[in-house]
Scaffold this motif. Sequence first.
Motif, PDB file in Angstrom:
ATOM      1  N   SER A 203       0.833  -1.200   0.000  1.00 34.22           N
ATOM      2  CA  SER A 203       0.000   0.000   0.000  1.00 34.22           C
ATOM      3  C   SER A 203       0.867   1.248   0.000  1.00 34.22           C
ATOM      4  O   SER A 203       1.922   1.295   0.646  1.00 34.22           O
ATOM      5  CB  SER A 203      -0.926   0.001   1.216  1.00 34.22           C
ATOM      6  OG  SER A 203      -0.167  -0.012   2.412  1.00 34.22           O
ATOM      7  N   ALA A 204       0.426   2.248  -0.748  1.00 31.60           N
ATOM      8  CA  ALA A 204       1.157   3.508  -0.830  1.00 31.60           C
ATOM      9  C   ALA A 204       0.842   4.352   0.394  1.00 31.60           C
ATOM     10  O   ALA A 204      -0.281   4.807   0.581  1.00 31.60           O
ATOM     11  CB  ALA A 204       0.779   4.254  -2.107  1.00 31.60           C
ATOM     12  N   SER A 205       1.833   4.542   1.243  1.00 33.46           N
ATOM     13  CA  SER A 205       1.649   5.412   2.401  1.00 33.46           C
ATOM     14  C   SER A 205       1.542   6.858   1.915  1.00 33.46           C
ATOM     15  O   SER A 205       1.572   7.119   0.716  1.00 33.46           O
ATOM     16  CB  SER A 205       2.830   5.248   3.365  1.00 33.46           C
ATOM     17  OG  SER A 205       4.049   5.561   2.703  1.00 33.46           O
ATOM     18  N   ASP A 206       1.428   7.780   2.827  1.00 32.20           N
ATOM     19  CA  ASP A 206       1.241   9.186   2.456  1.00 32.20           C
ATOM     20  C   ASP A 206       2.272   9.651   1.437  1.00 32.20           C
ATOM     21  O   ASP A 206       3.486   9.520   1.649  1.00 32.20           O
ATOM     22  CB  ASP A 206       1.328  10.073   3.703  1.00 32.20           C
ATOM     23  CG  ASP A 206       0.221   9.767   4.696  1.00 32.20           C
ATOM     24  OD1 ASP A 206      -0.748   9.103   4.293  1.00 32.20           O
ATOM     25  OD2 ASP A 206       0.333  10.192   5.855  1.00 32.20           O
ATOM     26  N   ASN A 207       1.797  10.206   0.337  1.00 36.96           N
ATOM     27  CA  ASN A 207       2.651  10.802  -0.687  1.00 36.96           C
ATOM     28  C   ASN A 207       3.661   9.799  -1.241  1.00 36.96           C
ATOM     29  O   ASN A 207       4.869  10.054  -1.265  1.00 36.96           O
ATOM     30  CB  ASN A 207       3.379  12.027  -0.136  1.00 36.96           C
ATOM     31  CG  ASN A 207       3.510  13.115  -1.176  1.00 36.96           C
ATOM     32  OD1 ASN A 207       3.182  12.933  -2.345  1.00 36.96           O
ATOM     33  ND2 ASN A 207       4.025  14.257  -0.755  1.00 36.96           N
TER      34      ASN A 207
END
Length: 282
Positions: A203-207
């Motif tokens: 999953s892509a964390s913040d930014n």
Amino acid sequence: MNLKQLDLSRRTIALAAALIGTVSLVIGAHAALNMRAIDAAKAVSTDQITGSIGQSSRLALVIGNGHYPDASAPLTQSINDARALSSSLRKNGFDVDMVEDATRDDMVRAVSRLKSRITRDSVVMLFFGGYGVQAGRESYMLPVDAVIWKEKDVRRQGVSIEGVLEMMKEQGAKAKLVVVDASRRNPYERRFRSYSHGLAPISASDNALILTSASPGKVVDDGKGEHSVLVSEFLNNLSKPGSAESVFNKTRLAISRASEGDQVPTVSSSLLEDVRFGEAGG
């Protein structure tokens, strides 16, 4: 004293005063020029410092693992990929730390070096080419000295991709880019699983912007070219002006179409920054 002598003395005094005045003017002008030069030098220095602070730093950790003792043959593409990608990233303004055939200690030290250099304005990229295995809900990059017989060995000896992403976040990186070319059939999973599970969803964390060579849970075979299918297409798009998201998505689409759906890379994005590639200095 007669009148002639008095007149001569007055002229001498006047001449001396004029000479002193001229010298004073010259000294004053010279001092003013020196002050202007000093002020100008300070202004240039300040501009240079301000400019360097204002520019985003670009950092990349590139790991290419090819010689695994437990594998029947080396992954030559992984080494080629790491070298070619490092060169391309440097042209895009990245300061690259490249590691080949990394042991676990090598990988841990490389991640620590990256951590120590990340600042609030950093655009940070991680590339890993080699064998990857999922354990639980995380995907792990495997070092060349990994000794794996059970799933718990993966967690103990591998390096978590999610863990590296979390480190980047904690350090305050402005943008995080990840490319993982590790969805291969590997010599380890057959020891504790009936088939290779590929990588877990990352999953892509913040930014963050993430590209993996296959869909979660899928594995792909290496081609016969100098570079892997993923990196070959990624390098092609990296050389053209465009945003990072555009480069990642074009790579995914090109591979999906060329393989007629047999290999479908995954792109996950929460990127907010406009990171550019293929332009002078990045």
